[in-house]
Design a protein around this motif. Sequence first.
Motif, PDB file in Angstrom:
ATOM      1  N   PRO A 375      65.046  52.472 -65.208  1.00  0.00           N
ATOM      2  CA  PRO A 375      65.221  52.328 -66.658  1.00  0.00           C
ATOM      3  C   PRO A 375      66.128  53.419 -67.222  1.00  0.00           C
ATOM      4  O   PRO A 375      66.394  54.421 -66.558  1.00  0.00           O
ATOM      5  N   LEU A 376      66.591  53.198 -68.428  1.00  0.00           N
ATOM      6  CA  LEU A 376      67.397  54.218 -69.097  1.00  0.00           C
ATOM      7  C   LEU A 376      66.573  55.457 -69.377  1.00  0.00           C
ATOM      8  O   LEU A 376      67.032  56.597 -69.188  1.00  0.00           O
ATOM      9  N   ILE A 377      65.336  55.242 -69.825  1.00  0.00           N
ATOM     10  CA  ILE A 377      64.416  56.349 -70.115  1.00  0.00           C
ATOM     11  C   ILE A 377      63.121  56.107 -69.360  1.00  0.00           C
ATOM     12  O   ILE A 377      62.482  55.064 -69.530  1.00  0.00           O
ATOM     13  N   GLY A 378      62.731  57.036 -68.521  1.00  0.00           N
ATOM     14  CA  GLY A 378      61.497  56.897 -67.765  1.00  0.00           C
ATOM     15  C   GLY A 378      60.306  57.439 -68.524  1.00  0.00           C
ATOM     16  O   GLY A 378      60.448  58.238 -69.461  1.00  0.00           O
ATOM     17  N   ALA A 379      59.121  57.007 -68.134  1.00  0.00           N
ATOM     18  CA  ALA A 379      57.889  57.521 -68.731  1.00  0.00           C
ATOM     19  C   ALA A 379      57.652  58.944 -68.233  1.00  0.00           C
ATOM     20  O   ALA A 379      58.197  59.342 -67.191  1.00  0.00           O
ATOM     21  N   PRO A 380      56.852  59.743 -68.940  1.00  0.00           N
ATOM     22  CA  PRO A 380      56.547  61.101 -68.492  1.00  0.00           C
ATOM     23  C   PRO A 380      55.994  61.113 -67.062  1.00  0.00           C
ATOM     24  O   PRO A 380      55.062  60.370 -66.752  1.00  0.00           O
ATOM     25  N   GLY A 381      56.613  61.914 -66.210  1.00  0.00           N
ATOM     26  CA  GLY A 381      56.162  61.999 -64.819  1.00  0.00           C
ATOM     27  C   GLY A 381      56.769  60.958 -63.907  1.00  0.00           C
ATOM     28  O   GLY A 381      56.588  61.003 -62.687  1.00  0.00           O
ATOM     29  N   GLU A 382      57.503  60.002 -64.472  1.00  0.00           N
ATOM     30  CA  GLU A 382      58.111  58.942 -63.665  1.00  0.00           C
ATOM     31  C   GLU A 382      59.457  59.404 -63.114  1.00  0.00           C
ATOM     32  O   GLU A 382      60.292  59.958 -63.839  1.00  0.00           O
TER      33      GLU A 382
END
Length: 470
Positions: A375-382
């Motif tokens: 993704p363009l922006i990952g989730a925290p810790g991803e």
Amino acid sequence: MATISRTALRRVNSWASYSCLRRSSCSSQIKRSFRSCAPLATDGVFRELTAVRVRTPWVEALQRQRQEGTDPTKASGKSQVAADRKLEPKRMSDSYHSVTLPLAQDPWLLDTYLNSSGHIRLGTIFMDLDALSGVIAYKHTGDDVTTVTASCDRITIKHPLTEICDLELSGKVTYATGRSSLEISMQVAKALKEGEKVKDEDVMINCTFTMVSLDPGTKKPVNVNPLIVETAEEKQLFKLGERNSKIRKERNQTALIKHTPNDLESDLIHAFWQKHLQYHDPHDSLRQPENVYFMDSTILKTAMIMQPQFRNRHHFMIFGGFLLKQTFELAFTCAAAFAHARPTFVSLDPSTFQNPVPVGSILYLTSTIVYTDPPLIGAPGEKVDPESKYTRVQVRVDSKVRDVEHGRSKPTGQFNYTFMVEKNIRVMPRSYQEFMMYLDARRRAEQVKESMGEEGPGLNPKVAEESVTE
């Protein structure tokens, strides 16, 4: 006007007489008889599956409907299923059915399965699988009920084909508790010689469909025969069906249409909003990268009239496999237009058939790129690889129908396809509706990753490129 000389005329007449004499003399020596080949039991796409799907010519079904003066698309209100019918438990083997497509042997049959680049059209295979699921379902339920496709839980490419070969499509009912729904597991594998057992590497496609049985008169769900589970393999399949049923219920209960996004998803929405502001802030040096596209710029639409040639066995509704074929090909086109690269099919993720599509209605399909992985922006810790050479592209196709007069409209299904492209490309939502579509797609991607952890590493990009399927 030109005229023919008497000499030439005599020559023509003489040649005609000679030809007639020659034909009569030859006919007494050589006898030419016309005969047809014995029907093959393996060409299911033309005989076994299609013949079961449609048994009455459209003109006869239409005349009968006009004589009766009823609307077959609506419930009559009168039950046609006996209240005291016996629902004896059945074995998985009772519903087993298989057909073989002799693609390597019959070039004219292959002709209907190939696209312009010589790849097998997966949409046509999906159409066959839906037809096969109907055959299997009716072997379990009998003909006194109407059984329809409720959802396609997943279709995955397990081992892509590297050459054209004969294919065997097979399946059986693997989960039924006695209520109205039943799960059918199917596979597409290389057709082997008689007596040989299919190995894991021979399996091209695995899939499961959920069917629901209805009373033909009231259109309400009716109970079907429960399953007898005996062997260890059958117990494992039944347990898997039980798990899939549980996942479907959980997904419905936590759907974004009913509940607000969770904390992590809310953080993602906020992060995208901040990124969008940065792209348009004249005092910020960050600009929208060339490989990032807004979701609303990826939309592709089609509209078509539903003709009776694609009806189901009940004549006045469209065959579900036709919808799979149309939505797949639109999704493929949408992914190709988005990436400017040839997509390779990875999976059809959980998709639903919400309402039937009547013959004669106008079908509208809307495809949208709703998620890219990475993704363009990952989730925290991803962990996200921004330089990845390959991107998984998830395409959502929404379908709805209108009557010819366009007086009313209703949704008929949502189909979710995942493709792989050799391109570093990202999609970005910016409206609230797009955020909800993005999050819904992200949830599906997470579920796919979980199932991949159980089933194996998934489709290798290099192997996918060498596949002879779309």
